[in-house]
Enzyme design. Structure first.
Site, short mmCIF file in Angstrom:
data_model
loop_
_atom_site.label_atom_id
_atom_site.label_comp_id
_atom_site.label_asym_id
_atom_site.label_seq_id
_atom_site.Cartn_x
_atom_site.Cartn_y
_atom_site.Cartn_z
N LEU A 116 -2.08 11.01 29.31
CA LEU A 116 -0.92 11.91 29.46
C LEU A 116 0.02 11.73 28.27
CD1 LEU A 116 -0.17 10.95 33.18
CD2 LEU A 116 -1.31 13.04 32.37
N ARG B 274 -3.45 8.23 37.19
CA ARG B 274 -3.26 6.80 36.95
C ARG B 274 -3.37 5.95 38.22
NH1 ARG B 274 1.12 5.00 32.87
NH2 ARG B 274 -0.34 3.28 33.00
N GLU C 283 1.88 -2.02 32.25
CA GLU C 283 3.18 -2.29 32.86
C GLU C 283 3.45 -1.42 34.09
OE1 GLU C 283 7.45 -2.87 31.03
OE2 GLU C 283 6.91 -0.76 30.97
N ASP C 284 2.88 -0.20 34.09
CA ASP C 284 3.20 0.73 35.18
C ASP C 284 2.53 0.38 36.50
OD1 ASP C 284 4.91 2.31 33.63
OD2 ASP C 284 3.18 3.20 32.64
N ASP D 253 -5.00 6.14 30.30
CA ASP D 253 -3.69 5.50 30.17
C ASP D 253 -3.70 4.04 30.61
OD1 ASP D 253 -1.87 7.51 29.11
OD2 ASP D 253 -2.26 8.62 30.95
N ARG E 268 8.31 9.92 37.91
CA ARG E 268 7.19 9.08 38.39
C ARG E 268 7.57 8.21 39.59
NH1 ARG E 268 3.43 8.39 34.07
NH2 ARG E 268 3.40 10.39 32.98
N HIS F 278 10.49 6.95 31.42
CA HIS F 278 10.78 5.84 32.34
C HIS F 278 12.15 5.24 32.04
CE1 HIS F 278 6.18 5.40 32.57
NE2 HIS F 278 6.58 5.61 33.80
N CYS G 123 5.32 -1.26 27.76
CA CYS G 123 4.24 -0.72 28.61
C CYS G 123 2.92 -1.45 28.44
CB CYS G 123 3.95 0.73 28.29
SG CYS G 123 5.25 1.65 27.58
#
Ligand code: CIR
Length: 260
Positions: free
Chosen positions: A21, A89, A69-70, A64, A135, A168, A255
């Site tokens: 993305l 994701r 980190e996400d 991705d 998100r 973010h 990230c």
């Protein structure tokens, strides 16, 4: 108080990396060899900051996936696997949960309809700022705050949805220890930030706000001289890293690792 870490989880970018993305198409398509080289340099920098690395292999189903980190929020007393807000994701969390279960005896999880990306979480010592974004939804913030509270932390939310350029929370904010934060111009200032000292990056250097305090050093993106000069003048030891290929996919320094 500052950020002390002994380990990080990272994931090597895959062949499918450029299919991830992004809203930054104007920066061009990432070059895979350069991406891998920048990732290797990043890993080297973390090791030189004293961290041992857990390196997960690429999974081509998740372009991705290198933005680990996400997928989790990890603090000293609790580790939480997230429910990433982008459908493509969602499956990334399985490999992370497996890796984390070796490192932490107990892992908490968020439940539907919560969505939450770790990039929206900024830990500042015992307090967590939780970004509400495209998100991370209110339910994700609520569930995470409840888990954190159960482990003795405090949390508050910052709505970044009106700040159109921020993917973010940590795209626009970084905690640098004590009561100091780097922020982009126009960053929201809720009451919980009232006692903080802000280091505001110049608008032309907004990308540089995504820097990371790792033990006694700050990882900063190459190419933002005003920000680097400012941080050095405040006494920070900097480690400058080229992250052009991650910027092309809306990613940055924070990230690329889960630090614990
Ligand atoms: C995404 O849009 O999800 C990735 N291309 C970039 C994620 C960056 N993650 C972060 O800032 N924590």
């Amino acid at each position: 108080m500052s950020a002390q870490f002994s380990r990080a989880i990272v994931r090597t970018p895959g062949q499918s990396y450029a299919q991830g993305l992004t809203s930054s198409e104007q920066l061009g398509t990432p070059d895979l060899p350069r991406t891998l080289e920048q990732h290797a340099q990043y890993c080297r920098a973390l090791r030189e900051c004293g961290l041992e690395l857990t390196t997960l292999p690429a999974d081509e189903r998740f372009p991705d996936g290198t933005f680990v980190e996400d997928t989790a929020v990890i603090a000293e007393r609790v580790a939480v696997v997230t429910r990433p807000g982008a459908a493509s994701r969602a499956g990334e969390v399985n490999a992370i949960a497996a890796a984390l279960s070796v490192l932490r005896p107990r892992i908490e999880r968020l439940e539907a309809p919560a969505t939450l990306d770790g990039g929206d979480i900024c830990q500042a010592g015992e307090h967590f700022f939780i970004g509400i974004s495209a998100r991370t939804n209110a339910e994700g913030a609520r569930q995470l705050a409840a888990i954190l509270k159960a482990h003795g932390y405090t949390a508050s939310t910052i709505d970044i949805r009106t700040h159109r350029t921020l993917l973010h929370l940590k795209t626009g904010m970084a905690w640098l220890g004590e009561r100091r934060c780097v922020v982009v111009p126009g960053f929201p200032r809720p009451p919980e930030l009232a006692s903080y000292e802000f280091i505001e990056v110049a608008a032309a250097e907004s990308y540089a706000a995504n820097c990371v305090l790792v033990n006694d050093q700050v990882l900063v993106a190459a190419g933002f001289p005003a920000m680097s000069t400012r941080l050095r003048s405040l006494g920070f030891a900097l480690r400058t890293l080229e992250v052009s290929e991650f910027r092309k996919m809306d990613g940055g320094l924070s990230c690329l690792s889960l630090r614990l």
